[in-house]
Scaffold this active site. Structure first.
Site, PDB file in Angstrom:
ATOM      1  N   ASP A 395       0.790  -1.360  -0.066  1.00 28.64           N
ATOM      2  CA  ASP A 395       0.102   0.090  -0.023  1.00 28.64           C
ATOM      3  C   ASP A 395       0.811   1.215   0.082  1.00 28.64           C
ATOM      4  O   ASP A 395       2.121   1.356   0.248  1.00 28.64           O
ATOM      5  CB  ASP A 395      -0.784   0.081   1.168  1.00 28.64           C
ATOM      6  CG  ASP A 395      -2.137   0.972   0.942  1.00 28.64           C
ATOM      7  OD1 ASP A 395      -2.503   1.523  -0.037  1.00 28.64           O
ATOM      8  OD2 ASP A 395      -2.986   0.567   1.753  1.00 28.64           O
ATOM      9  N   GLU A 450     -14.034   1.367   0.075  1.00 29.06           N
ATOM     10  CA  GLU A 450     -13.825   2.086   1.254  1.00 29.06           C
ATOM     11  C   GLU A 450     -14.476   3.729   1.404  1.00 29.06           C
ATOM     12  O   GLU A 450     -14.724   4.345   2.200  1.00 29.06           O
ATOM     13  CB  GLU A 450     -12.064   2.508   1.494  1.00 29.06           C
ATOM     14  CG  GLU A 450     -11.729   0.756   1.735  1.00 29.06           C
ATOM     15  CD  GLU A 450     -10.183   0.949   2.055  1.00 29.06           C
ATOM     16  OE1 GLU A 450      -9.830   1.272   3.059  1.00 29.06           O
ATOM     17  OE2 GLU A 450      -9.704   0.861   1.228  1.00 29.06           O
TER      18      GLU A 450
END
Length: 629
Positions: A395, A450
Site C-alpha cells: 500500500d 472504502e
C-alpha cells in the site's frame, strides 16, 4: 479518313501520356506521406500523416469510415532533439504480430492476439532518428516511440488526442492513487484540469478508451491535460525529465476502440504488453478472499484471536483466502527490523499454520516503506514466504513517477522469486502488468468500497473504464455499510461479478453475510477465474450488466443508477435453454427468482432505485432445479 483517325489517336495518346507524367509523381508523394494501418474491414483504422511544410506527424483513427480520433499530434522531445517537427520520412516496415497466451486471471484465461504493425522511420535535419510503431487490432490502435542511444533525457511528449468537441466523455480527475470519481461531460466541456488516462469517449465511430501499456521504470506515467472548451487531451508525464540511458522504447499510447461490448471485453492493453516473466506459475492461484479491514479495522488486525475467527469463517464458506490488513505488525509505527529478534515477535506464523490446517491461505497488508530498499525486501519477503504467507497487499506508493516505477520493477521480480502473489493499493493502474507479471492478482487504483462519496453513476461507469484495463480491487460485499454506499444489497452482490479481480476481496462482516444468506450463498459459488466475459447490457453512468463464464455456468452481475425500473437484459450467452437464478431486492430483503429462458430471450428483473441483481445461468434439462453446486 484514315489519316484524321490516326492523328486523333496519336493526340489522345500524347495527352494521356502527359496526364500520367504530371499526376503520377503527385500520387506517389501523397502515398509516401500518408500511411494507414488496420486489422480488417470493420476494425479501427489508423492514419498517419506527415505535413510536408512543417515536418509534423499526426495520427487519426476511424472505424467503418466514422471518426474515432481526429488528427492528433505525435512527437517526443529530448535533450538532444525535438522529433515533433521538421521530420523527413526514411522508410516503412510492416509485420503481423500473432501470439497466444494464457493468464491466471482476468476476463478470460486463454488469449489470442493478431495485430498489424507498421514501423515508420524518420529523421530530423540534424540527423536525429525517430521510429514510430503503430499497431492495430480488431479492438484497438496503439503507438509508441523508439529512439536510438544518444538522445538524452526525455523532456516531454507532444502526443495528444483530439476528440470531436461534442463527444460524450467519462473522465476521472487525476490523482496519484488513481482514485478519482468518474463523471460524464462532453469532450469540450470537461473542466480544465488533469484526468486519468483511462478516459472513455463516445464518438460517431463508437466508444474509445484511452489507455497505456508496457509502462516500466524506463519511463514515466502519463495523465491527460485538458483545457475547457477544447476537445484536445494532451499527454503529460509525471516527471519533468525522464532519465534515459541508451536506446529507449516508450510505453504504448493505446486506444481501445469498438462498440461498448467490444471495449468492455477487450484485453488490448494486456495483448500489447510483454510476455510473462514468471516461468513457473503453478503457485499463482486466484480466488475469493475474506477481507477484514472494513469488517474490523486495525483492532482486528492486531488480534490473533480475531484473525483466527475470520479464518474459521472463511473455511466454513470454502473461501480460499483471508486477508490480514494494517495493524498486524505494528508496535508503534512498525517493527524495529534492526532487532535480531523482530521476526519471532509476530503471531503471523501461528496464524498461517492455523489457517493452513483449515485450507485457508493468508494474504498480509504491508506498507510500501517496509519494502523500499533491496535490504528491506531481503528481510521481509523471505520471512513471509517461510511463514507460509500466500500474498502481499502493498500500500501507499501514490506515485507514477519514474523512481516509483523502478521500484515496481524491483518488487515485482522479488515477490515472484518468493512465490508471493501481489495486490497493489494506493497504486498505479494495471497497464499490461498482469500479463508480464501474472502474480499481480489485482490493483486498487479505483474509488472503491472504502470511499463514502461514491455514486451509483460512478459504480455503473467502472466496468467501461477502470476495469477494462485489468483486475480491480474494489472490495465488494460490504453489506454492513448501509447508508455509506449508494447501492442496494442485490446490486452489492452483483458487484462481485460485474467487477473482475484475481483476488476478489469481500469487504463484509460475517454477521452481515449471515443476515443475507442468499447473497452469502451466491458468493460461495463464485469461481476463482473466468473462461469468458460478455456485456449483456450497458450505458456508462446508467447501467452495466456483465456475464462471466466458468465451465458451463454464466454468472451475472447487474448495477443500475437512477430510479426503480423493470430492467430488460438480453440473455446473449449462447443457444439452448437456460435455468436463470437471480437474487433481487424484495420488500423484506433479498429474494431469489428462477426462470427457464432460451438464449437470446429477454431476462426481466425488477430493480429498485440504485439497485441491481446477481445471478447464475446454467444449462437446463428436465429435473434441473438449481444452478448451485
Amino acid at each position: 479518313m484514315a489519316f484524321p483517325i490516326r492523328s486523333a489517336v496519336a493526340a489522345l495518346c500524347a495527352g494521356l501520356a502527359a496526364t500520367l507524367l504530371t499526376t503520377a509523381p503527385a500520387r506517389a508523394e501523397k502515398q509516401e506521406h500518408a500511411w494507414t494501418v488496420s486489422a480488417g474491414a470493420h476494425a479501427p483504422r489508423a492514419r498517419i500523416t506527415l505535413d510536408d511544410s512543417t515536418g509534423t506527424l499526426n495520427l487519426s483513427v476511424t472505424r467503418d469510415g466514422r471518426t474515432v480520433i481526429e488528427p492528433s499530434p505525435v512527437g517526443i522531445v529530448t535533450e538532444q532533439a525535438d522529433t515533433s517537427r521538421e521530420l523527413r520520412f526514411l522508410h516503412r516496415k510492416n509485420r503481423t504480430v500473432e501470439e497466444r497466451y494464457r493468464t491466471k486471471s482476468g476476463k478470460r484465461l486463454d488469449r489470442r492476439v493478431r495485430m498489424h504493425e507498421t514501423r515508420l522511420s524518420f529523421a530530423t535535419p540534424a540527423g536525429a532518428r525517430l521510429d514510430l510503431l503503430v499497431r492495430a487490432s480488431a479492438d484497438g490502435v496503439a503507438y509508441r516511440y523508439v529512439l536510438p542511444a544518444g538522445h538524452g533525457d526525455v523532456l516531454g511528449e507532444t502526443s495528444a488526442f483530439n476528440l470531436p468537441p461534442d463527444a460524450r466523455a467519462w473522465l476521472g480527475t487525476y490523482r496519484a492513487d488513481n482514485e478519482g470519481q468518474f463523471t460524464e461531460y462532453t469532450a469540450a466541456t470537461a473542466p480544465t484540469g488533469e484526468y486519468s488516462d483511462q478516459a472513455l469517449f463516445e464518438t460517431a465511430g463508437g466508444y474509445t478508451l484511452l489507455a497505456e501499456s508496457d509502462l516500466t521504470g524506463t519511463y514515466s506515467g502519463a495523465r491527460l491535460a485538458h483545457d475547457n472548451g477544447s476537445g484536445t487531451y494532451r499527454v503529460k508525464l509525471a516527471d519533468a525529465r525522464v532519465k534515459t540511458d541508451g536506446p529507449l522504447t516508450t510505453p504504448w499510447r493505446a486506444m481501445v476502440t469498438g462498440d461498448l461490448a467490444t471495449v468492455t471485453r477487450s484485453t488490448f492493453t494486456d495483448d500489447l504488453a510483454p510476455a510473462s516473466k514468471v516461468a513457473d506459475t503453478s503457485w499463482i492461484k486466484p480466488g475469493t478472499v475474506l477481507w477484514t479491514w472494513l469488517a474490523g479495522g486495525r483492532p482486528a488486525g492486531q488480534s490473533l484471536a480475531a484473525q483466527k475467527a475470520y479464518v474459521d469463517y472463511a473455511a466454513e464458506r470454502n473461501w480460499p483466502y483471508e486477508a490480514v490488513d494494517a495493524g498486524w505488525y505494528f508496535k508503534t509505527d512498525a517493527w524495529d527490523t534492526t532487532d535480531p529478534d523482530w521476526q519471532t515477535d509476530s503471531w503471523m506464523p501461528e496464524l498461517t499454520a492455523y489457517a493452513r490446517a483449515k485450507g485457508v491461505g493468508i494474504i498480509v497488508w504491508i506498507h510500501q516503506r517496509e519494502l523500499d530498499t533491496p535490504e528491506e525486501r531481503a528481510q521481509w519477503l523471505p520471512t513471509l514466504e517461510r511463514w507460509g504467507v500466500k500474498g502481499v497487499k502493498i500500500d501507499f506508493m501514490d506515485s507514477e513517477a519514474q523512481p516509483t516505477l523502478k521500484w515496481y520493477d524491483a518488487v515485482l521480480a522479488d515477490t515472484a522469486a518468493h512465490h508471493l502473489m501481489v495486490d497493489f493499493h494506493g497504486s498505479t493502474i494495471p497497464k499490461g502488468i498482469q500479463r508480464t507479471w501474472p502474480h499481480v492478482m489485482t490493483l486498487e487504483g479505483v474509488a472503491g468500497e472504502e470511499k463514502r462519496n461514491n455514486t451509483a453513476a460512478h459504480l455503473t461507469t467502472l466496468p467501461f473504464t477502470r476495469n477494462v484495463i485489468g483486475s480491480m480491487d474494489f472490495t465488494p460485499g460490504a453489506f454492513q455499510r448501509v447508508g455509506l454506499r449508494p447501492n442496494s444489497d442485490a446490486a452489492e452482490a452483483g458487484l462481485a461479478v460485474a467487477y473482475e479481480s484475481g483476488l476478489q476481496m469481500f469487504a463484509g462482516t460475517p454477521e452481515s453475510y449471515d443476515a443475507r444468506p442468499l447473497a452469502r450463498d451466491f458468493l460461495d459459488q463464485l469461481p476463482a477465474a473466468w473462461d469468458d466475459t460478455r456485456l449483456l447490457a450497458g450505458r456508462p453512468g446508467q447501467e452495466a450488466v456483465l456475464a462471466r463464464r466458468s465451465g458451463d455456468r454464466w454468472f451475472l452481475g447487474g448495477v443500475y443508477a437512477g430510479a426503480a425500473r423493470t430492467a430488460e437484459v438480453p440473455l446473449t450467452i449462447g443457444s439452448g435453454r437456460w435455468l436463470v437464478e437471480t437474487i433481487e431486492d424484495g420488500t423484506g430483503g433479498l429474494v431469489r427468482n428462477r426462470k427457464v429462458l432460451r438464449g437470446g430471450d429477454t431476462l426481466t428483473v425488477d430493480v429498485v432505485a440504485g439497485g441491481g441483481f446477481a445471478g447464475i445461468a446454467c444449462p437446463w434439462r428436465p429435473g434441473v432445479t438449481t444452478c448451485h453446486r
